[in-house]
Enzyme design. Structure first.
Site, PDB file in Angstrom:
ATOM      1  N   PRO A   1       0.834  -1.200   0.000  1.00 58.28           N
ATOM      2  CA  PRO A   1       0.000   0.000   0.000  1.00 58.28           C
ATOM      3  C   PRO A   1       0.866   1.247   0.000  1.00 58.28           C
ATOM      4  O   PRO A   1       1.961   1.258   0.568  1.00 58.28           O
ATOM      5  CB  PRO A   1      -0.803  -0.124   1.301  1.00 58.28           C
ATOM      6  N   LYS A   2       0.377   2.294  -0.663  1.00 61.86           N
ATOM      7  CA  LYS A   2       1.090   3.571  -0.731  1.00 61.86           C
ATOM      8  C   LYS A   2       0.231   4.647  -0.076  1.00 61.86           C
ATOM      9  O   LYS A   2      -0.870   4.926  -0.528  1.00 61.86           O
ATOM     10  CB  LYS A   2       1.368   3.931  -2.197  1.00 61.86           C
ATOM     11  N   PHE A   3       0.744   5.221   1.026  1.00 64.80           N
ATOM     12  CA  PHE A   3       0.035   6.273   1.735  1.00 64.80           C
ATOM     13  C   PHE A   3       0.659   7.630   1.423  1.00 64.80           C
ATOM     14  O   PHE A   3       1.857   7.733   1.180  1.00 64.80           O
ATOM     15  CB  PHE A   3       0.076   6.031   3.245  1.00 64.80           C
TER      16      PHE A   3
ATOM     17  N   GLU B   1      -3.228   6.076  -0.999  1.00 68.22           N
ATOM     18  CA  GLU B   1      -3.095   6.735  -2.297  1.00 68.22           C
ATOM     19  C   GLU B   1      -3.170   5.734  -3.438  1.00 68.22           C
ATOM     20  O   GLU B   1      -3.626   6.044  -4.536  1.00 68.22           O
ATOM     21  CB  GLU B   1      -1.767   7.488  -2.359  1.00 68.22           C
TER      22      GLU B   1
END
Length: 300
Positions: free
Chosen positions: A30-32, A177
């Protein structure tokens, strides 16, 4: 034991894709929205934090510097600094943290504590791990961070594309994101876009750090995008946005700076405090693509 690597260190990057990559040998993370930071753990409890641009930001994150002293000497981590408010990541808050002066940083750290989502281990025991396969670096990353816990944690990872798709669809409420996709056999290649990134939309949130033109009707905004700390100059604002920007920013100026505008070179701009006003922007897929401001809002 000193790390095998020293700042300034070029970080690995990702290029955007339109659909979720599938196939054997892929890993999904996951990309935050956050602030890209490399952590260097030296001897005698010395810690250095470097932003993506190469700027040293140790003093801006005293809470993370303190936590990083629990890392083994010789470790170098790559990851994302995030601030959680109301159960989701808060880009305005992390940008305010990143822009803090040494005098203000301790108070901000108490009010807006940071977390570090590590996604790669670049060195361990004074050895450069970047030539190793990603899956091997990941194993060592989990082993190093497992005994420590928050605020230093490894990002989740899966090799199941269906799990990754579920993350993509369900974690937006937490500030996701998108996803970063890496090959399991991939070395860490600083300065290259060898990873792939799937975003929910081409629209992103950016922190406004200044403007060009008059305080009443700015011509363009100077922005800091997620995962970066290098100011970029937007396209010229639409007439309605110029009026709104003047109303929001005109009374906040605090000096001047210089930023690079695509096609124009260096331009002077008026600085405003980071994290007070945010911009929703559309950006191309390359680092130096033009950024279009679509709307403004005041940070909550």
């Amino acid at each position: 034991m000193p790390p095998a690597l020293d700042p300034p260190l070029k970080v690995a990057l990702a290029h955007s894709v339109a659909t979720l990559p599938r196939g054997p040998g892929l890993a999904y993370e996951p990309k935050f929205d956050g602030h890209r930071v490399v952590i260097f753990r030296y001897e005698a409890e010395r810690v250095v934090l470097q932003a993506r641009s190469g700027r040293i930001v140790t003093s801006a994150f005293p809470d993370l510097a303190t936590a990083a002293r629990d890392l083994p000497e010789g470790v170098v981590l790559d990851g994302e600094v995030v601030v959680w408010t109301g159960g989701k990541t808060d880009f305005a808050a992390v940008q305010a943290r990143a822009a803090a002066t040494p005098a203000r940083a301790p108070a901000l750290a108490r009010r807006l504590p940071a977390s570090y989502a590590a996604f790669d281990l670049l060195a361990e025991g004074g050895r450069d791990l970047r030539p190793l396969r990603y899956e091997r670096r990941r194993e060592r990353l989990v082993a190093v961070l497992g005994p420590l816990g928050p605020p230093l944690q490894a990002v989740p990872m899966t090799t199941d594309p269906d799990v990754a798709a579920l993350w993509f669809e369900t974690l937006t409420a937490s500030g996701l994101e998108g996803l970063v996709v890496k090959r399991l056999d991939q070395a860490y290649r600083g300065g290259t876009r060898a990873w792939r990134k799937l975003r929910h939309t081409d629209t992103r949130e950016a922190a406004v750090v200044g403007f060009t033109g008059s305080a009443q009707r700015p011509d363009a905004l100077v922005l800091v995008l997620p995962d970066d700390d290098t100011p970029v100059v937007s396209r010229p604002l639409a007439p309605g946005l110029r009026l709104r920007a003047g109303a929001e920013l005109g009374g906040l100026t605090e000096g001047s700076g210089v930023a690079t505008a695509v096609g124009k070179g260096e331009v002077e701009y008026r600085k405003v405090p980071a994290g007070i006003v945010l911009a929703e922007v559309a950006q191309g897929t390359t680092r130096h693509a033009l950024v279009t401001v679509e709307r403004l809002r005041t940070a909550e």
